[in-house]
Design a protein around this motif. Structure first.
Motif, short mmCIF file in Angstrom:
data_model
loop_
_atom_site.label_atom_id
_atom_site.label_comp_id
_atom_site.label_asym_id
_atom_site.label_seq_id
_atom_site.Cartn_x
_atom_site.Cartn_y
_atom_site.Cartn_z
N VAL A 35 52.01 40.79 66.92
CA VAL A 35 51.90 39.63 67.80
C VAL A 35 50.85 39.80 68.90
CG1 VAL A 35 54.23 38.81 67.36
CG2 VAL A 35 53.83 40.43 69.22
N GLY A 36 50.24 40.98 68.99
CA GLY A 36 49.22 41.17 70.02
C GLY A 36 48.63 42.56 69.94
N ALA A 37 47.48 42.73 70.61
CA ALA A 37 46.82 44.03 70.65
C ALA A 37 46.02 44.13 71.93
CB ALA A 37 45.90 44.19 69.44
N VAL A 38 45.99 45.35 72.49
CA VAL A 38 45.24 45.62 73.71
C VAL A 38 44.50 46.93 73.52
CG1 VAL A 38 45.40 46.08 76.18
CG2 VAL A 38 46.95 44.43 75.13
N ALA A 39 43.19 46.93 73.82
CA ALA A 39 42.37 48.13 73.71
C ALA A 39 42.33 48.83 75.07
CB ALA A 39 40.96 47.78 73.25
N HIS A 40 42.36 50.16 75.03
CA HIS A 40 42.31 50.98 76.24
C HIS A 40 41.34 52.13 76.05
CE1 HIS A 40 45.86 49.13 78.04
NE2 HIS A 40 46.45 49.21 76.86
N GLY A 41 41.01 52.78 77.14
CA GLY A 41 40.26 54.03 77.09
C GLY A 41 38.90 53.91 76.45
N GLY A 42 38.15 52.89 76.83
CA GLY A 42 36.81 52.75 76.26
C GLY A 42 36.83 52.53 74.77
N LEU A 43 37.76 51.73 74.31
CA LEU A 43 37.91 51.36 72.90
C LEU A 43 38.37 52.51 72.01
CD1 LEU A 43 34.67 49.22 72.50
CD2 LEU A 43 36.91 48.48 73.27
N GLN A 44 38.90 53.57 72.61
CA GLN A 44 39.37 54.70 71.82
C GLN A 44 40.83 54.57 71.42
OE1 GLN A 44 38.58 58.20 74.11
NE2 GLN A 44 36.39 58.05 73.85
N PHE A 45 41.53 53.61 71.98
CA PHE A 45 42.96 53.50 71.79
C PHE A 45 43.36 52.02 71.76
CE2 PHE A 45 47.19 53.32 73.82
CZ PHE A 45 47.89 54.08 72.91
N VAL A 46 44.16 51.63 70.80
CA VAL A 46 44.64 50.24 70.70
C VAL A 46 46.16 50.25 70.56
CG1 VAL A 46 44.63 48.11 69.33
CG2 VAL A 46 42.51 49.38 69.68
N ARG A 47 46.82 49.52 71.47
CA ARG A 47 48.27 49.32 71.36
C ARG A 47 48.50 48.04 70.58
NH1 ARG A 47 51.20 49.50 76.98
NH2 ARG A 47 49.86 47.70 77.19
N LEU A 48 49.28 48.13 69.52
CA LEU A 48 49.62 46.98 68.69
C LEU A 48 51.06 46.58 68.98
CD1 LEU A 48 48.03 48.28 65.39
CD2 LEU A 48 47.20 46.37 66.76
N ARG A 100 34.40 42.80 74.77
CA ARG A 100 34.23 43.64 73.58
C ARG A 100 35.54 44.32 73.23
NH1 ARG A 100 31.44 49.06 72.43
NH2 ARG A 100 31.33 48.95 70.18
N ALA A 101 36.26 44.79 74.24
CA ALA A 101 37.54 45.45 73.99
C ALA A 101 38.52 44.48 73.32
CB ALA A 101 38.13 45.97 75.30
N GLN A 102 38.52 43.24 73.78
CA GLN A 102 39.43 42.26 73.18
C GLN A 102 39.03 41.94 71.75
OE1 GLN A 102 42.33 41.37 74.34
NE2 GLN A 102 42.62 40.29 72.42
N LYS A 103 37.73 41.90 71.47
CA LYS A 103 37.28 41.65 70.10
C LYS A 103 37.68 42.79 69.17
CE LYS A 103 33.27 38.75 71.06
NZ LYS A 103 31.81 38.64 71.02
N VAL A 104 37.53 44.02 69.65
CA VAL A 104 37.90 45.18 68.84
C VAL A 104 39.41 45.19 68.61
CG1 VAL A 104 38.05 47.71 68.82
CG2 VAL A 104 35.92 46.59 69.47
#
Length: 118
Positions: free
Chosen positions: A43-56, A11-15
């Motif tokens: 070029v990429g994205a990673v979700a952290h903190g229970g989907l509260q934060f996304v690094r682009l 789910r985190a990866q989808k978000v």
């Protein structure tokens, strides 16, 4: 007793992927005239903190990455506001832009390998 499959990472990866796509559209639609932002490719994205934060992660054709990063930091709040309007979720994650230097590293390695004498 059956173990439940952990779908949190899926789910985190989808978000994260959805956020990456929408932010790329926002940058294209709203900042195409901005010289610093128009050369940015997500070029990429990673979700952290229970989907509260996304690094682009981004790559830029501009050689002055510090000025590109500063400009992206300046527009982050506006981009997140536009992101909230385009997402159909109750909560919109905070976003942070981070330079991806993978291509730079690959070019350096390639140059070193080309300079080796066989």
């Amino acid at each position: 007793m059956l173990k439940r499959k952990n779908n949190n990472s899926n789910r985190a990866q989808k978000v994260a992927s959805k956020v990456q796509t929408l932010v790329a559209e926002i940058l294209r639609d709203n900042y195409s005239e901005d010289a610093l932002v128009s050369g940015v490719s997500l070029v990429g994205a990673v979700a952290h903190g229970g989907l509260q934060f996304v690094r682009l992660f981004y790559y830029s054709r501009n050689s002055n990455i510090d000025s590109v990063q500063k400009r992206l930091d300046e527009i982050t709040k506006t981009v997140r506001y536009e992101l909230a309007a385009r997402m159909n979720q109750k909560y919109v994650p905070d976003i942070r832009f981070e330079y991806d230097d993978t291509l730079d590293k690959a070019e350096r390695i390639d140059a070193l390998l080309n300079n080796l004498e066989v």
